[in-house]
Write an enzyme that holds these catalytic residues in place. Structure first.
Site, PDB file in Angstrom:
ATOM      1  N   SER A 116       4.166   0.209  11.151  1.00  0.00           N
ATOM      2  CA  SER A 116       2.886   0.920  11.126  1.00  0.00           C
ATOM      3  C   SER A 116       2.572   1.553  12.483  1.00  0.00           C
ATOM      4  O   SER A 116       2.707   0.918  13.526  1.00  0.00           O
ATOM      5  CB  SER A 116       1.757  -0.044  10.760  1.00  0.00           C
ATOM      6  OG  SER A 116       0.521   0.618  10.913  1.00  0.00           O
TER       7      SER A 116
ATOM      8  N   SER B 260      -0.437   2.648  13.034  1.00  0.00           N
ATOM      9  CA  SER B 260      -1.891   2.555  13.169  1.00  0.00           C
ATOM     10  C   SER B 260      -2.355   1.791  14.422  1.00  0.00           C
ATOM     11  O   SER B 260      -3.318   2.221  15.063  1.00  0.00           O
ATOM     12  CB  SER B 260      -2.499   1.925  11.916  1.00  0.00           C
ATOM     13  OG  SER B 260      -2.304   2.798  10.828  1.00  0.00           O
TER      14      SER B 260
ATOM     15  N   LYS C  27      -4.480  -1.529  -1.408  1.00  0.00           N
ATOM     16  CA  LYS C  27      -5.571  -0.553  -1.509  1.00  0.00           C
ATOM     17  C   LYS C  27      -6.429  -0.746  -2.760  1.00  0.00           C
ATOM     18  O   LYS C  27      -7.597  -0.384  -2.760  1.00  0.00           O
ATOM     19  CB  LYS C  27      -5.008   0.875  -1.510  1.00  0.00           C
ATOM     20  CG  LYS C  27      -4.510   1.337  -0.154  1.00  0.00           C
ATOM     21  CD  LYS C  27      -4.104   2.799  -0.213  1.00  0.00           C
ATOM     22  CE  LYS C  27      -3.497   3.248   1.099  1.00  0.00           C
ATOM     23  NZ  LYS C  27      -3.155   4.668   1.099  1.00  0.00           N
TER      24      LYS C  27
ATOM     25  N   ASP D  14      -8.294   8.691   3.161  1.00  0.00           N
ATOM     26  CA  ASP D  14      -7.125   9.525   2.836  1.00  0.00           C
ATOM     27  C   ASP D  14      -7.588  10.894   2.331  1.00  0.00           C
ATOM     28  O   ASP D  14      -6.903  11.901   2.544  1.00  0.00           O
ATOM     29  CB  ASP D  14      -6.283   8.878   1.736  1.00  0.00           C
ATOM     30  CG  ASP D  14      -5.429   7.734   2.266  1.00  0.00           C
ATOM     31  OD1 ASP D  14      -5.122   7.737   3.476  1.00  0.00           O
ATOM     32  OD2 ASP D  14      -5.080   6.836   1.481  1.00  0.00           O
TER      33      ASP D  14
ATOM     34  N   GLY E 113      -0.617   6.610  -6.636  1.00  0.00           N
ATOM     35  CA  GLY E 113      -1.855   6.335  -5.903  1.00  0.00           C
ATOM     36  C   GLY E 113      -2.199   7.448  -4.934  1.00  0.00           C
ATOM     37  O   GLY E 113      -3.367   7.861  -4.820  1.00  0.00           O
ATOM     38  N   ALA E 114      -1.206   7.968  -4.213  1.00  0.00           N
ATOM     39  CA  ALA E 114      -1.480   9.015  -3.227  1.00  0.00           C
ATOM     40  C   ALA E 114      -1.970  10.280  -3.932  1.00  0.00           C
ATOM     41  O   ALA E 114      -2.931  10.927  -3.479  1.00  0.00           O
ATOM     42  CB  ALA E 114      -0.210   9.311  -2.428  1.00  0.00           C
TER      43      ALA E 114
ATOM     44  N   LEU F 122       3.441  14.939   1.781  1.00  0.00           N
ATOM     45  CA  LEU F 122       2.758  13.793   2.403  1.00  0.00           C
ATOM     46  C   LEU F 122       3.683  12.954   3.281  1.00  0.00           C
ATOM     47  O   LEU F 122       3.233  12.130   4.064  1.00  0.00           O
ATOM     48  CB  LEU F 122       2.134  12.886   1.330  1.00  0.00           C
ATOM     49  CG  LEU F 122       1.116  13.509   0.388  1.00  0.00           C
ATOM     50  CD1 LEU F 122       0.297  12.426  -0.296  1.00  0.00           C
ATOM     51  CD2 LEU F 122       0.188  14.483   1.096  1.00  0.00           C
TER      52      LEU F 122
ATOM     53  N   TYR G 196       5.984  12.013   6.390  1.00  0.00           N
ATOM     54  CA  TYR G 196       6.130  12.486   7.787  1.00  0.00           C
ATOM     55  C   TYR G 196       7.353  11.904   8.482  1.00  0.00           C
ATOM     56  O   TYR G 196       7.628  12.231   9.636  1.00  0.00           O
ATOM     57  CB  TYR G 196       4.853  12.283   8.622  1.00  0.00           C
ATOM     58  CG  TYR G 196       4.327  10.874   8.739  1.00  0.00           C
ATOM     59  CD1 TYR G 196       4.861   9.967   9.645  1.00  0.00           C
ATOM     60  CD2 TYR G 196       3.262  10.466   7.954  1.00  0.00           C
ATOM     61  CE1 TYR G 196       4.350   8.693   9.765  1.00  0.00           C
ATOM     62  CE2 TYR G 196       2.743   9.184   8.062  1.00  0.00           C
ATOM     63  CZ  TYR G 196       3.294   8.307   8.976  1.00  0.00           C
ATOM     64  OH  TYR G 196       2.791   7.041   9.083  1.00  0.00           O
TER      65      TYR G 196
HETATM   66  P1  ATR Z   1       2.132   6.192  -4.143  1.00  0.00           P
HETATM   67  O1  ATR Z   1       0.964   5.262  -4.140  1.00  0.00           O
HETATM   68  O2  ATR Z   1       2.789   6.327  -2.807  1.00  0.00           O
HETATM   69  O3  ATR Z   1       1.813   7.515  -4.731  1.00  0.00           O
HETATM   70  P2  ATR Z   1       3.350   5.254  -6.586  1.00  0.00           P
HETATM   71  O4  ATR Z   1       2.019   4.951  -7.174  1.00  0.00           O
HETATM   72  O5  ATR Z   1       4.448   4.269  -6.777  1.00  0.00           O
HETATM   73  O6  ATR Z   1       3.259   5.481  -5.023  1.00  0.00           O
HETATM   74  O7  ATR Z   1       3.815   6.693  -7.154  1.00  0.00           O
HETATM   75  C1  ATR Z   1       5.029   7.249  -6.850  1.00  0.00           C
HETATM   76  C2  ATR Z   1       5.099   8.669  -7.423  1.00  0.00           C
HETATM   77  O8  ATR Z   1       6.375   9.205  -7.083  1.00  0.00           O
HETATM   78  C3  ATR Z   1       4.998   8.720  -8.943  1.00  0.00           C
HETATM   79  O9  ATR Z   1       4.405   9.941  -9.309  1.00  0.00           O
HETATM   80  C4  ATR Z   1       6.465   8.677  -9.358  1.00  0.00           C
HETATM   81  O10 ATR Z   1       6.736   9.222 -10.609  1.00  0.00           O
HETATM   82  P3  ATR Z   1       6.682   8.278 -11.932  1.00  0.00           P
HETATM   83  O11 ATR Z   1       5.231   8.103 -12.260  1.00  0.00           O
HETATM   84  O12 ATR Z   1       7.424   9.066 -12.938  1.00  0.00           O
HETATM   85  O13 ATR Z   1       7.351   7.010 -11.558  1.00  0.00           O
HETATM   86  C5  ATR Z   1       7.056   9.564  -8.293  1.00  0.00           C
HETATM   87  N1  ATR Z   1       8.481   9.384  -8.145  1.00  0.00           N
HETATM   88  C6  ATR Z   1       9.089   8.329  -7.573  1.00  0.00           C
HETATM   89  N2  ATR Z   1      10.438   8.504  -7.593  1.00  0.00           N
HETATM   90  C7  ATR Z   1      10.662   9.706  -8.196  1.00  0.00           C
HETATM   91  C8  ATR Z   1      11.830  10.473  -8.503  1.00  0.00           C
HETATM   92  N3  ATR Z   1      13.034  10.011  -8.188  1.00  0.00           N
HETATM   93  N4  ATR Z   1      11.667  11.653  -9.096  1.00  0.00           N
HETATM   94  C9  ATR Z   1      10.452  12.118  -9.407  1.00  0.00           C
HETATM   95  N5  ATR Z   1       9.307  11.454  -9.147  1.00  0.00           N
HETATM   96  C10 ATR Z   1       9.400  10.258  -8.536  1.00  0.00           C
END
Ligand code: ATR
Length: 514
Positions: free
Chosen positions: A266, A268, A315, A351, A375-376, A462, A464
């Site tokens: 982190s 932060s 969160k 955020d 979530g993001a 998102l 970095y």
């Molecule tokens: P965060 O809180 O960081 O957004 P998350 O809630 O686990 O993490 O969400 C991850 C996002 O990345 C989701 O939209 C996921 O798609 P799915 O809902 O289909 O799982 C997306 N994601 C993760 N790996 C992916 C991949 N290989 N190709 C396309 N989308 C992906």
């Protein structure tokens, strides 16, 4: 009173340890020479007690007290297991040599018969004596700590009250971090003035930084360049000073921190402590690795922590703590900032303003496409929708995108749209495309590689790390404006910092808060 920092010397030769000691002289309030590291190599067979005496005198010439430690393997040291008699004989010889020197301490493991006997002989010596317990078995409970720790403190009190009890236990959860703080604070309340109580490993980090809060006499710190860490979780002296301002902490600062798991990478703590220092705010911000939210909350209450950042995976979990929340938390269902009020915790989602901050100067953003529905993405869709931008969400799993839209729609003035993940790359007319998935963190993959950038879109990722994902690189090559996740990280941190600082009566934040 300033906090004291002990620089541990873990080089495998006398020359290496001396050179580290010289390099860190300005940061060290005292040194610990780890004799076990000197005796861990073949060359050590040639070391005589007289060499060690000369070495300790050279260290003392640097003007700092010196702790002599020869830690056995089973206690986390590197002293060869088959040379225990040699360890005893060296400790006895050095204790006798420096018995009248008030600037030298010797660390004697508690419960080792020969060392217990040596401690008795040193009752009237000027030499400082540490009676120590080190345990790498992290399966202990708070009750175990009390029983073992009380045994140590009582025994040391019986031996000589000026002896220093030391207990260092490996921690594997925040309930143990809390137990260590409580144990130290209780000992201080009982009148013990000089002791060392600390947790090893990442969960113990706060016990190593907040030594005045716990009551410990000093903290141990191993220079990264000076050899292996003397114990798990020890920080580099420069990190302690640069990130936490360790030596300047008085024990009266307002506490802040971040809850999450893991937290070792982190940024932060550096970010928030830098900001506090830059405006002269008397606060300190720490990582509190948290596996168990209930125990985390108790520790935050015990320490009187006034504000918290919250990251993955907590969160959503912290929402049950809240007595009040901002619109973002209510709509998005995720809270990344906690501020203590008279009534309890108030939750914010920084955020959302953090994400919007780097878009503030972009004109003509009417249609946005958001890739991902995790979530993001929720925070991003809410922020864009609030700005009156028409938002379309596309996600590998279409159902998640639909659910996101249905849940957020009631809070937003504009209509949220959905788009099929496989068709999205062939669409046109976007002013802004936001990439919220984790794809691209490897520096190789691009979840939107079939899309043809026109050069007119703003591309926002998102992520970095790496600074430029393949998604951003392709957009940049096409002439687009690109934004990575760093300005969002800074933006959300700035909002948090203002919320944290305005808690202190009489301390005005540098700019008006959200
Ligand atoms: P965060 O809180 O960081 O957004 P998350 O809630 O686990 O993490 O969400 C991850 C996002 O990345 C989701 O939209 C996921 O798609 P799915 O809902 O289909 O799982 C997306 N994601 C993760 N790996 C992916 C991949 N290989 N190709 C396309 N989308 C992906």
């Amino acid at each position: 009173m300033a906090q004291k920092l002990c620089v541990c010397l873990t080089g495998s030769t006398i020359q290496a340890q001396l050179s580290t000691a010289r390099e860190y002289q300005t940061l060290a309030h005292l040194y610990e020479t780890r004799l076990d590291f000197l005796f861990s190599t073949e060359a050590s067979s040639f070391l005589l007690v007289s060499d060690l005496v000369l070495f300790v005198n050279q260290l003392l010439q640097l003007g700092r007290p010196v702790i002599l430690t020869a830690r056995h393997r089973k206690d986390g040291g590197v002293w060869p297991g088959d040379k225990e008699a040699w360890r005893m004989s060296i400790l006895v010889s050095l204790a006798k040599e420096f018995s009248t020197n008030g600037k030298v301490y010797i660390d004697l493991d508690w419960g080792v018969p020969e060392l217990d006997a040596l401690a008795k002989e040193l009752v009237n010596a000027s030499l400082g004596v540490l009676r120590s317990i080190h345990s790498f078995d992290s399966s202990w409970t708070p009750k175990d700590l009390e029983e073992r720790g009380n045994g140590l403190f009582e025994a040391v009190e019986g031996e000589a009250r000026r002896f220093i009890p030391k207990i260092a236990l490996a921690c594997e959860g925040i309930a143990q971090t809390r137990a260590i703080f409580r144990f130290g604070q209780e000992k201080r309340a009982r009148g013990f003035r000089s002791f060392l109580v600390l947790g090893m490993g990442e969960y113990g980090l706060a016990t190593r930084v907040l030594t005045q809060w716990i009551g410990s006499e000093w903290t141990y710190s191993t220079p990264l360049q000076g050899g292996p860490a003397a114990a798990p979780g020890q920080l580099d002296p420069r990190t302690l000073e640069e990130v936490y301002g360790y030596s300047n902490l008085k024990g009266t600062e307002t506490l802040f921190g971040i809850l999450g798991n893991p937290l070792s990478h982190s940024k932060s703590p550096q970010f928030h402590n830098d900001r506090f220092r830059s405006v002269g705010f008397p606060g300190v911000y720490l990582p509190f690795r948290t596996d168990d939210l209930a125990a985390g909350r108790q520790l935050m209450d015990d320490l009187g922590v006034k504000g918290l950042s919250v990251t993955i995976p907590h969160k959503e979990g912290v929402i049950s703590w809240l007595v009040d929340r901002d619109d973002g938390v209510a709509a998005v269902g995720a809270c990344n900032t906690l501020v203590r009020t008279d009534r309890g915790w108030k939750g914010y989602n920084s955020d959302i303003p953090g994400f919007l901050a780097p878009l503030a100067h972009q004109k003509g953003l009417l249609r946005a496409l958001v890739l991902g529905a995790g979530g993001a993405a929720r925070a991003i869709v809410f922020g864009l929708g609030k700005m009156g931008i028409e938002v379309t969400v596309t996600n590998r799993t279409p159902q998640r995108a639909q659910e996101l839209n249905e849940e957020l729609q009631p809070y937003l003035p504009t209509t949220l749209l959905n788009l099929d993940w496989t068709q999205a790359p062939s669409t046109t007319g976007w002013d802004l495309i936001v990439q919220t998935t984790s794809v691209g963190m490897d520096g190789k993959s691009d979840p939107f590689d079939l899309y043809e950038w026109t050069g007119k879109e703003v591309a926002y990722d998102l992520i970095y790390t790496p600074e430029q994902t393949p998604f951003l690189l392709r957009a940049q090559r096409a002439g687009c404006i690109t934004i990575n996740g760093w300005p969002m990280f800074e933006g959300q941190g700035q909002v948090q910092s203002r919320l944290f600082r305005r808690l202190t009566p009489g301390f005005l934040p540098d700019i008006t808060c959200v």
